[in-house]
Design a protein around this motif. Structure first.
Motif, short mmCIF file in Angstrom:
data_model
loop_
_atom_site.label_atom_id
_atom_site.label_comp_id
_atom_site.label_asym_id
_atom_site.label_seq_id
_atom_site.Cartn_x
_atom_site.Cartn_y
_atom_site.Cartn_z
N ARG A 7 33.84 52.97 35.07
CA ARG A 7 33.91 54.36 35.46
C ARG A 7 33.24 55.23 34.41
O ARG A 7 33.33 54.95 33.22
CB ARG A 7 35.37 54.81 35.62
CG ARG A 7 36.10 54.17 36.78
CD ARG A 7 37.52 54.69 36.83
NE ARG A 7 38.24 54.16 37.98
CZ ARG A 7 39.51 54.43 38.23
NH1 ARG A 7 40.19 55.21 37.41
NH2 ARG A 7 40.11 53.93 39.29
N ASP A 8 32.62 56.27 34.90
CA ASP A 8 32.10 57.31 34.01
C ASP A 8 33.10 58.45 34.05
O ASP A 8 33.23 59.13 35.07
CB ASP A 8 30.73 57.79 34.52
CG ASP A 8 30.15 58.89 33.63
OD1 ASP A 8 30.87 59.37 32.74
OD2 ASP A 8 28.98 59.26 33.86
N PRO A 9 33.87 58.68 32.96
CA PRO A 9 34.92 59.70 33.00
C PRO A 9 34.37 61.08 33.30
O PRO A 9 35.09 61.94 33.80
CB PRO A 9 35.55 59.63 31.60
CG PRO A 9 34.52 58.98 30.74
CD PRO A 9 33.78 58.04 31.64
N ASP A 10 33.09 61.34 32.99
CA ASP A 10 32.53 62.65 33.26
C ASP A 10 32.34 62.91 34.75
O ASP A 10 32.09 64.04 35.16
CB ASP A 10 31.16 62.81 32.57
CG ASP A 10 31.30 63.14 31.10
OD1 ASP A 10 32.46 63.30 30.66
OD2 ASP A 10 30.27 63.21 30.42
N PRO A 17 32.78 67.55 32.53
CA PRO A 17 32.21 67.14 31.26
C PRO A 17 32.19 68.30 30.29
O PRO A 17 31.98 69.44 30.66
CB PRO A 17 30.79 66.70 31.63
CG PRO A 17 30.57 67.06 33.05
CD PRO A 17 31.87 67.41 33.66
N ASP A 18 32.42 67.98 29.00
CA ASP A 18 32.53 69.00 27.97
C ASP A 18 31.14 69.36 27.47
O ASP A 18 30.73 68.96 26.39
CB ASP A 18 33.43 68.50 26.84
CG ASP A 18 33.75 69.61 25.85
OD1 ASP A 18 33.53 70.78 26.21
OD2 ASP A 18 34.22 69.28 24.75
N HIS A 19 30.41 70.12 28.29
CA HIS A 19 29.08 70.54 27.91
C HIS A 19 29.13 71.99 27.46
O HIS A 19 30.08 72.41 26.85
CB HIS A 19 28.11 70.30 29.07
CG HIS A 19 27.98 68.83 29.42
ND1 HIS A 19 27.55 68.39 30.64
CD2 HIS A 19 28.26 67.72 28.69
CE1 HIS A 19 27.55 67.06 30.67
NE2 HIS A 19 27.98 66.64 29.51
N GLY A 20 28.17 72.81 27.79
CA GLY A 20 28.02 74.14 27.23
C GLY A 20 29.11 75.12 27.63
O GLY A 20 30.13 74.76 28.21
N HIS A 21 28.90 76.38 27.29
CA HIS A 21 29.84 77.41 27.70
C HIS A 21 29.09 78.66 28.09
O HIS A 21 27.90 78.84 27.79
CB HIS A 21 30.89 77.69 26.61
CG HIS A 21 30.32 78.19 25.32
ND1 HIS A 21 29.85 79.49 25.16
CD2 HIS A 21 30.14 77.59 24.12
CE1 HIS A 21 29.41 79.65 23.93
NE2 HIS A 21 29.57 78.52 23.27
N GLU A 185 29.27 71.98 36.30
CA GLU A 185 28.67 70.92 35.48
C GLU A 185 28.18 71.44 34.14
O GLU A 185 28.28 70.75 33.13
CB GLU A 185 27.50 70.30 36.25
CG GLU A 185 27.93 69.51 37.48
CD GLU A 185 26.75 69.14 38.37
OE1 GLU A 185 25.62 69.62 38.09
OE2 GLU A 185 26.95 68.38 39.34
N ARG A 186 27.63 72.63 34.13
CA ARG A 186 26.98 73.13 32.91
C ARG A 186 27.95 73.84 31.95
O ARG A 186 27.83 73.70 30.74
CB ARG A 186 25.84 74.09 33.29
CG ARG A 186 24.70 73.43 34.05
CD ARG A 186 23.81 72.60 33.15
NE ARG A 186 23.02 73.43 32.26
CZ ARG A 186 21.81 73.92 32.53
NH1 ARG A 186 21.26 73.69 33.71
NH2 ARG A 186 21.16 74.63 31.63
N ILE A 187 28.89 74.63 32.49
CA ILE A 187 29.74 75.42 31.58
C ILE A 187 31.23 75.27 31.89
O ILE A 187 32.06 75.91 31.24
CB ILE A 187 29.35 76.91 31.57
CG1 ILE A 187 29.47 77.53 32.95
CG2 ILE A 187 27.93 77.08 31.04
CD1 ILE A 187 29.18 79.04 32.97
#
Length: 279
Positions: A7-10, A17-21, A185-187
């Motif tokens: 599995r991909d947890p993201d 997923p913990d990406h930008g803000h 997905e991005r923030i």
């Protein structure tokens, strides 16, 4: 033997997923036109926010905290029209408010998700279109509730989209869906939980809890229409590269919002409020 695939947890349901803000990966204050984009959102919803705050009795003597203050339209209204004693406008980058700050309107550059404390407690704690963009929204909501003085009010607002998934206009429907997907997905934007606001405020010990939903008119000359157009243009690269949305489709959605054929509903805003019991 475990035959379950890796599995991909993201990409598991419910995981972001913990990406930008906000303000960094998208909607940078450095970007040309960002202040005007925010102002169009404010024009769409300020009247509803002002009416709610007025109904709660905000006025002279109140000390207010406006978190994620944007361009400061509500902060300035609290000082100039409601006549409150003091407003502290907090934002990661308060440049849009700072240019118009004064004796009773102060600004503070701060990240509400960080460890730095905010000064004191307030008769009104207000935020709008903030928590939906934060992965730790539950923790921040609890922190905001703790900043409310006894007898004071917490008022929170976020986007709610109850309509666009069933729009008959393909390009408009798909662009809105792509926007929410890219923002997530991005923030980390998530609006799936916002209708739980009343219970969340009650669980935090607040009383006299209420909530309402406002859907502004989506007409060619409406501020909310300009807000969506400017938001999509600002996100064009992300929408076309990460959401299987072609340039013709995005342009068709933009053209629809400028067309006399426009006949649709916008996402709206849920506002919820609760009072810290006195004593």
């Amino acid at each position: 033997m475990d035959d379950e695939p890796d599995r991909d947890p993201d990409h598991e349901p419910g995981h972001t997923p913990d990406h930008g803000h906000y303000g960094a990966d998208l909607f940078s204050p450095e970007q040309t036109g960002e202040g005007a984009r925010i102002d169009h959102g404010a024009l769409a919803y300020d009247a509803a926010t002002r009416a709610r705050l007025t109904a709660l009795g905000v006025g002279p003597g109140w000390r207010c905290l406006d978190v994620g203050a944007g361009t400061g339209t509500i902060s300035r209204w609290l000082v100039d029209a409601a006549g409150v004693h003091e407003v502290l406008a907090v934002d990661r980058d308060p440049r849009f408010v700072g240019a118009r700050a004064g004796d009773r309107l102060r600004t503070m550059a701060a990240d509400i998700t960080g460890p730095a404390p905010l000064p004191g407690r307030f008769d009104l704690v207000h935020c709008r279109f903030l928590l939906m963009h934060l992965r730790g929204h539950a923790e921040v909501l609890a922190r905001l509730a703790d900043l409310v003085a006894p007898g004071g009010w917490l008022v929170v607002g976020d986007a709610v989209d109850l309509t666009t998934a069933v729009s008959p206009h393909d390009a408009y429907r798909r662009t809105m869906a792509a926007m929410w997907r890219v923002l997530g997905e991005r923030i980390g934007t998530d609006i799936t939980w916002v209708t739980r606001y009343p219970q969340l405020l009650r669980d935090l010990g607040l009383a006299d809890v209420g909530a309402e939903i406002i859907v502004p008119p989506l007409t060619v000359d409406a501020p909310v229409t300009a807000f969506w157009q400017e938001t999509w243009r600002s996100m064009r690269d992300a929408l076309e590269s990460g959401a299987s949305l072609g340039p013709d489709e995005l342009d068709a959605a933009l053209d629809y919002l400028s067309s006399p054929e426009l006949a649709d509903l916008s996402p709206g805003m849920i506002t919820a409020w609760g009072r810290r019991p006195p004593g």
